[in-house]
Design a protein around this motif. Sequence first.
Motif, PDB file in Angstrom:
ATOM      1  N   ASP A  22      87.392  -0.498  61.738  1.00  0.00           N
ATOM      2  CA  ASP A  22      86.034  -0.846  61.346  1.00  0.00           C
ATOM      3  C   ASP A  22      85.805  -0.367  59.915  1.00  0.00           C
ATOM      4  OD1 ASP A  22      83.431  -1.707  61.372  1.00  0.00           O
ATOM      5  OD2 ASP A  22      82.674  -0.076  62.613  1.00  0.00           O
ATOM      6  N   ALA A  23      85.553  -1.314  59.015  1.00  0.00           N
ATOM      7  CA  ALA A  23      85.250  -1.006  57.615  1.00  0.00           C
ATOM      8  C   ALA A  23      86.315  -0.115  56.977  1.00  0.00           C
ATOM      9  CB  ALA A  23      83.876  -0.343  57.515  1.00  0.00           C
ATOM     10  N   GLY A  24      87.584  -0.416  57.294  1.00  0.00           N
ATOM     11  CA  GLY A  24      88.685   0.323  56.697  1.00  0.00           C
ATOM     12  C   GLY A  24      88.989   1.649  57.346  1.00  0.00           C
ATOM     13  N   LYS A  25      88.236   2.019  58.371  1.00  0.00           N
ATOM     14  CA  LYS A  25      88.469   3.272  59.077  1.00  0.00           C
ATOM     15  C   LYS A  25      89.072   2.978  60.450  1.00  0.00           C
ATOM     16  CE  LYS A  25      84.867   6.006  56.815  1.00  0.00           C
ATOM     17  NZ  LYS A  25      83.691   6.902  57.044  1.00  0.00           N
ATOM     18  N   LEU A  26      89.756   3.988  60.993  1.00  0.00           N
ATOM     19  CA  LEU A  26      90.436   3.839  62.272  1.00  0.00           C
ATOM     20  C   LEU A  26      90.003   4.939  63.232  1.00  0.00           C
ATOM     21  CD1 LEU A  26      94.126   3.324  61.030  1.00  0.00           C
ATOM     22  CD2 LEU A  26      92.473   1.531  61.611  1.00  0.00           C
ATOM     23  N   VAL A  27      89.890   4.568  64.501  1.00  0.00           N
ATOM     24  CA  VAL A  27      89.705   5.561  65.552  1.00  0.00           C
ATOM     25  C   VAL A  27      90.653   5.214  66.692  1.00  0.00           C
ATOM     26  CG1 VAL A  27      87.798   4.325  66.699  1.00  0.00           C
ATOM     27  CG2 VAL A  27      88.044   6.787  67.006  1.00  0.00           C
ATOM     28  N   LEU A  28      91.295   6.222  67.235  1.00  0.00           N
ATOM     29  CA  LEU A  28      92.227   6.041  68.345  1.00  0.00           C
ATOM     30  C   LEU A  28      91.532   6.467  69.624  1.00  0.00           C
ATOM     31  CD1 LEU A  28      95.231   5.294  68.884  1.00  0.00           C
ATOM     32  CD2 LEU A  28      95.735   7.749  68.712  1.00  0.00           C
ATOM     33  N   ASP A  43      97.500   9.468  58.407  1.00  0.00           N
ATOM     34  CA  ASP A  43      96.435   9.901  57.493  1.00  0.00           C
ATOM     35  C   ASP A  43      95.236   8.951  57.506  1.00  0.00           C
ATOM     36  OD1 ASP A  43      98.064  11.966  56.806  1.00  0.00           O
ATOM     37  OD2 ASP A  43      98.664  11.159  54.862  1.00  0.00           O
ATOM     38  N   ASP A  44      95.449   7.717  57.962  1.00  0.00           N
ATOM     39  CA  ASP A  44      94.359   6.735  57.990  1.00  0.00           C
ATOM     40  C   ASP A  44      93.383   6.973  59.137  1.00  0.00           C
ATOM     41  OD1 ASP A  44      95.460   5.375  55.815  1.00  0.00           O
ATOM     42  OD2 ASP A  44      96.691   4.101  57.111  1.00  0.00           O
TER      43      ASP A  44
END
Length: 234
Positions: A22-28, A43-44
């Motif tokens: 979402d908007a260049g960010k990542l969540v696992l 790192d992302d």
Amino acid sequence: MEVAAGVHRLTQGVCNFYLIEDAGKLVLVDAGQTVGALGRRLDDLDAVLLTHAHADHTGFAERARTTAQARVLIHEADAAQARGAKRGKNDGTLRTHLLHPELYRTTFSLLRRGASRNVPIRELSTFADGEVLDVPGRPRVLHTPGHTPGTAALHIELRGLVLSGDTLVTRNPLTGRVGPQIMPAALNRDTPEALASLAALDRVAADTLLPGHGEPWTGGTSEAVRLARAAGVS
């Protein structure tokens, strides 16, 4: 594998983990496999959300925290176990499933990935029922105890999906039965409570359900809950 817009499944159903962009960010969501499966760097990663504190779902969360400075979040009722506290006794026993080949398939898969060993997470943030998390996708927490005291599902309303973790799965990891159902009693702290917690999913409108075990369900949460109740206890 992209299973919904901006949502990738990193595994093949024995134990699922999902990456949300979402908007260049990542969540696992759950942490049994690294983001390297998608060619992305650790790192992302902005955050790791844990649906519960079992080792096959907490996986490399501590590594993500220490090497990528990613936040790790879990429901407050499972925080002590995630930090390394001894887990309580489950309702049932694995002895009742010794004749099911699926038990050995699941066990081998977890052992091969090192997911049977609990690695304590030294620093955690906690969330509570109804909270909207400030992470990619902005999921809302649905507390669904039973599998563990702090088991939770995550509702991403704008994408019409629920990440159900082990609240509701579509493949039984001990018997191999396919279709919406709760986890088997041998893996639950409180199976009647796990059945009762399905009501939390029944209250949300979502077309797609992404389970911790099994294939995605696209027939709507209400139908998944109906079938899981009909399947009962295993």
